[in-house]
Design a protein around this motif. Structure first.
Motif, short mmCIF file in Angstrom:
data_model
loop_
_atom_site.label_atom_id
_atom_site.label_comp_id
_atom_site.label_asym_id
_atom_site.label_seq_id
_atom_site.Cartn_x
_atom_site.Cartn_y
_atom_site.Cartn_z
N ARG A 10 0.86 -1.18 0.00
CA ARG A 10 0.00 0.00 0.00
C ARG A 10 0.89 1.23 0.00
O ARG A 10 1.86 1.31 0.74
CB ARG A 10 -0.88 0.00 1.24
N VAL A 11 0.54 2.20 -0.83
CA VAL A 11 1.33 3.41 -0.95
C VAL A 11 0.41 4.62 -0.84
O VAL A 11 -0.66 4.65 -1.43
CB VAL A 11 2.06 3.45 -2.31
N VAL A 12 0.82 5.60 -0.06
CA VAL A 12 0.15 6.89 -0.05
C VAL A 12 1.01 7.78 -0.94
O VAL A 12 2.14 8.09 -0.60
CB VAL A 12 0.06 7.47 1.38
N LEU A 37 4.40 5.78 9.46
CA LEU A 37 4.72 7.02 10.15
C LEU A 37 3.42 7.72 10.54
O LEU A 37 2.53 7.90 9.69
CB LEU A 37 5.53 7.95 9.24
N PRO A 38 3.28 8.11 11.80
CA PRO A 38 2.05 8.79 12.24
C PRO A 38 1.71 10.01 11.39
O PRO A 38 0.55 10.28 11.11
CB PRO A 38 2.35 9.17 13.68
N MET A 41 -0.39 9.07 8.44
CA MET A 41 -1.68 8.42 8.68
C MET A 41 -2.84 9.42 8.75
O MET A 41 -3.98 9.04 8.61
CB MET A 41 -1.63 7.59 9.95
N ARG A 42 -2.55 10.68 8.99
CA ARG A 42 -3.58 11.74 9.03
C ARG A 42 -4.74 11.37 9.94
O ARG A 42 -5.90 11.51 9.58
CB ARG A 42 -4.08 12.04 7.63
N GLY A 43 -4.43 10.79 11.11
CA GLY A 43 -5.46 10.46 12.08
C GLY A 43 -6.18 9.15 11.84
O GLY A 43 -7.02 8.75 12.62
N GLU A 44 -5.87 8.46 10.74
CA GLU A 44 -6.51 7.17 10.44
C GLU A 44 -5.78 6.05 11.17
O GLU A 44 -4.61 6.15 11.47
CB GLU A 44 -6.45 6.89 8.94
N LYS A 49 -1.09 -4.48 12.27
CA LYS A 49 -0.45 -4.42 13.58
C LYS A 49 1.02 -4.08 13.37
O LYS A 49 1.59 -4.39 12.32
CB LYS A 49 -0.55 -5.78 14.29
N GLU A 50 1.64 -3.47 14.35
CA GLU A 50 3.07 -3.24 14.31
C GLU A 50 3.78 -4.60 14.39
O GLU A 50 3.32 -5.50 15.09
CB GLU A 50 3.47 -2.36 15.50
N PHE A 51 4.87 -4.75 13.65
CA PHE A 51 5.63 -6.00 13.68
C PHE A 51 7.10 -5.69 13.50
O PHE A 51 7.47 -4.57 13.12
CB PHE A 51 5.13 -6.98 12.60
#
Length: 79
Positions: A10-12, A37-38, A41-44, A49-51
């Motif tokens: 997935r790419v933003v 990176l927070p 994420m723009r609040g989303e 899960k973190e791994f």
């Protein structure tokens, strides 16, 4: 010219600029935590899960290239 099949990712991205993807054969320390990176994420909430890099590599070695290699780390949506 040949090509390689990409693993699911997935790419933003900025739709007004071109983007270049490159493969590489390196990686962070095995204990490094992988998470978005927070600021991106723009609040989303993240879909995953973190791994650690070790956990990811272990799942990759047990899969094929075309498999969803992030499936093990997906968060289960509440119904």
């Amino acid at each position: 010219m040949g090509g390689l099949k990409s693993v699911r990712h997935r790419v933003v991205a900025n739709s007004s600029k071109s983007r270049l993807s490159m493969i590489y054969f390196g990686g962070p320390p095995l204990s490094e935590k992988i998470a978005p990176l927070p600021s991106l994420m723009r609040g989303e909430d993240s879909l995953y899960k973190e791994f650690t890099w070790f956990e990811y590599k272990k799942s990759v070695y047990n899969s094929r290239l075309a498999d969803n290699r992030l499936g093990l780390f997906e968060k289960i949506a509440a119904s």
